[in-house]
Scaffold this active site. Structure first.
Site, PDB file in Angstrom:
ATOM      1  N   THR A  41       0.849  -1.191   0.000  1.00 40.73           N
ATOM      2  CA  THR A  41       0.000   0.000   0.000  1.00 40.73           C
ATOM      3  C   THR A  41       0.881   1.237   0.000  1.00 40.73           C
ATOM      4  OG1 THR A  41      -1.773  -1.130   1.182  1.00 40.73           O
ATOM      5  CG2 THR A  41      -1.747   1.267   1.315  1.00 40.73           C
ATOM      6  N   GLY A  42       0.493   2.248  -0.765  1.00 37.62           N
ATOM      7  CA  GLY A  42       1.235   3.500  -0.722  1.00 37.62           C
ATOM      8  C   GLY A  42       1.480   4.101  -2.085  1.00 37.62           C
ATOM      9  N   ASP A  96       6.336  -3.789  -1.850  1.00 35.43           N
ATOM     10  CA  ASP A  96       5.766  -2.878  -0.874  1.00 35.43           C
ATOM     11  C   ASP A  96       6.694  -1.679  -0.695  1.00 35.43           C
ATOM     12  OD1 ASP A  96       3.957  -1.929   0.973  1.00 35.43           O
ATOM     13  OD2 ASP A  96       4.072  -3.679   2.305  1.00 35.43           O
ATOM     14  N   GLY A  97       6.161  -0.608  -0.161  1.00 33.43           N
ATOM     15  CA  GLY A  97       6.958   0.570   0.123  1.00 33.43           C
ATOM     16  C   GLY A  97       7.410   0.594   1.575  1.00 33.43           C
ATOM     17  N   ALA A  98       7.954   1.708   2.005  1.00 31.44           N
ATOM     18  CA  ALA A  98       8.394   1.868   3.390  1.00 31.44           C
ATOM     19  C   ALA A  98       8.441   3.349   3.723  1.00 31.44           C
ATOM     20  CB  ALA A  98       9.761   1.234   3.604  1.00 31.44           C
ATOM     21  N   ASP A  99       8.262   3.650   5.006  1.00 34.54           N
ATOM     22  CA  ASP A  99       8.370   5.028   5.471  1.00 34.54           C
ATOM     23  C   ASP A  99       9.805   5.374   5.840  1.00 34.54           C
ATOM     24  OD1 ASP A  99       5.495   5.708   5.396  1.00 34.54           O
ATOM     25  OD2 ASP A  99       5.365   4.125   6.897  1.00 34.54           O
ATOM     26  N   GLY A 111       2.568   4.022   7.643  1.00 37.37           N
ATOM     27  CA  GLY A 111       2.094   5.395   7.519  1.00 37.37           C
ATOM     28  C   GLY A 111       0.713   5.483   6.895  1.00 37.37           C
ATOM     29  N   GLU A 118       0.049  -5.724   5.507  1.00 37.49           N
ATOM     30  CA  GLU A 118       1.337  -5.645   4.823  1.00 37.49           C
ATOM     31  C   GLU A 118       2.321  -6.650   5.399  1.00 37.49           C
ATOM     32  OE1 GLU A 118       1.678  -1.035   3.290  1.00 37.49           O
ATOM     33  OE2 GLU A 118       2.118  -1.480   5.386  1.00 37.49           O
ATOM     34  N   LYS A 136      13.533   8.076   1.788  1.00 37.71           N
ATOM     35  CA  LYS A 136      13.202   7.098   2.819  1.00 37.71           C
ATOM     36  C   LYS A 136      14.441   6.441   3.444  1.00 37.71           C
ATOM     37  CE  LYS A 136       8.795   7.615   2.024  1.00 37.71           C
ATOM     38  NZ  LYS A 136       8.808   8.460   0.830  1.00 37.71           N
TER      39      LYS A 136
END
Length: 242
Positions: A41-42, A96-99, A111, A118, A136
């Site tokens: 998600t993101g 996937d993404g990351a903060d 976030g 996730e 990031k």
């Protein structure tokens, strides 16, 4: 390789969007016919989903498990066939993404509020690919508040327990209302001055009554794709990639 000064980019500007687009689209090169794919998600995974939709329309045969209601909506709109953990118990690949990402490839995520789902798709997968832009990358986790998902019942007591671990817990709100996760829980954003030992903190948080899951993702990363102004960088903490 990641111990560099964080580059702060204004959210939503043209450069930021380009870096995310480059990273998100690059990840689709690792997806092959017949794979089951976990979709995070993101804003960076958004570009992965759009590109996957194009590839599916051109004949790519895959099925995907989304990590949130928002991702499910995007995937359906893009024409990506979906499946569930009732039909598969292990994904071929997850994106996937990351903060935040530290020098050991540990992550802060959540976030967007989808950290529990996730963690499912990023754990039950053979390959976990992170897609991020340079902003990031950090030398130590903790500048970004750590999301922790908790059950609503007794949330006040749970927040007191969180504070005893050295953070300032802030119950997440959206439009002046308590934010509710896709699982019906609350999210607490825990403000630490820094996280020196992510694995230890994750274990301590998980032992607290009322805590469902934390946004610390430890020892999960297979590959990281970093979008930059002049292209992408692919970095692997492991040597067994194919």
């Amino acid at each position: 390789m990641l111990s560099k000064t964080t580059i702060t980019l204004e959210r939503g500007n043209a450069v930021d969007s380009l870096e995310k687009k480059l990273a998100g689209e690059k990840a689709t090169e690792y997806i092959k016919d017949g794979m089951t794919v976990g979709l995070g998600t993101g804003s960076t995974v958004y570009w992965t989903i759009q590109k996957l939709g194009d590839l599916v329309s051109q004949g790519l045969q895959i099925k995907a498990i989304p990590s949130s209601v928002d991702t499910e909506r995007l995937a359906k709109k893009a024409g990506i066939p979906l499946t569930t953990f009732a039909e598969v118990n292990m994904l071929d690949i997850s994106i996937d993404g990351a903060d935040e990402v530290d020098a050991m490839f540990n992550l802060i995520k959540g976030g967007g509020g989808a950290l529990v789902r996730e963690k499912f798709i990023d754990t039950f997968t053979h390959k976990f690919i992170i897609v991020v832009d340079e902003s990031k990358l950090v030398s130590k986790l903790g500048s970004f508040p750590l999301p922790v998902e908790i059950i609503p019942f007794g949330w006040e007591v749970t927040c007191q327990s969180l504070a005893e671990l050295g953070c300032t817990p802030v119950l997440r709100k959206r439009n002046d209302e308590r934010f509710i996760s896709d699982n019906g829980n609350y999210i607490v954003d825990c403000h630490f001055t820094g996280i020196a030992d992510p694995a230890s903190l994750h274990s301590r948080l998980k032992r607290l009554l009322g805590v469902v899951e934390t946004g610390l993702f430890i020892n999960l990363t297979t590959l990281m794709i970093v979008g930059k102004r002049d292209g992408v960088e692919v970095v692997s903490p492991k040597s067994n990639l194919t």
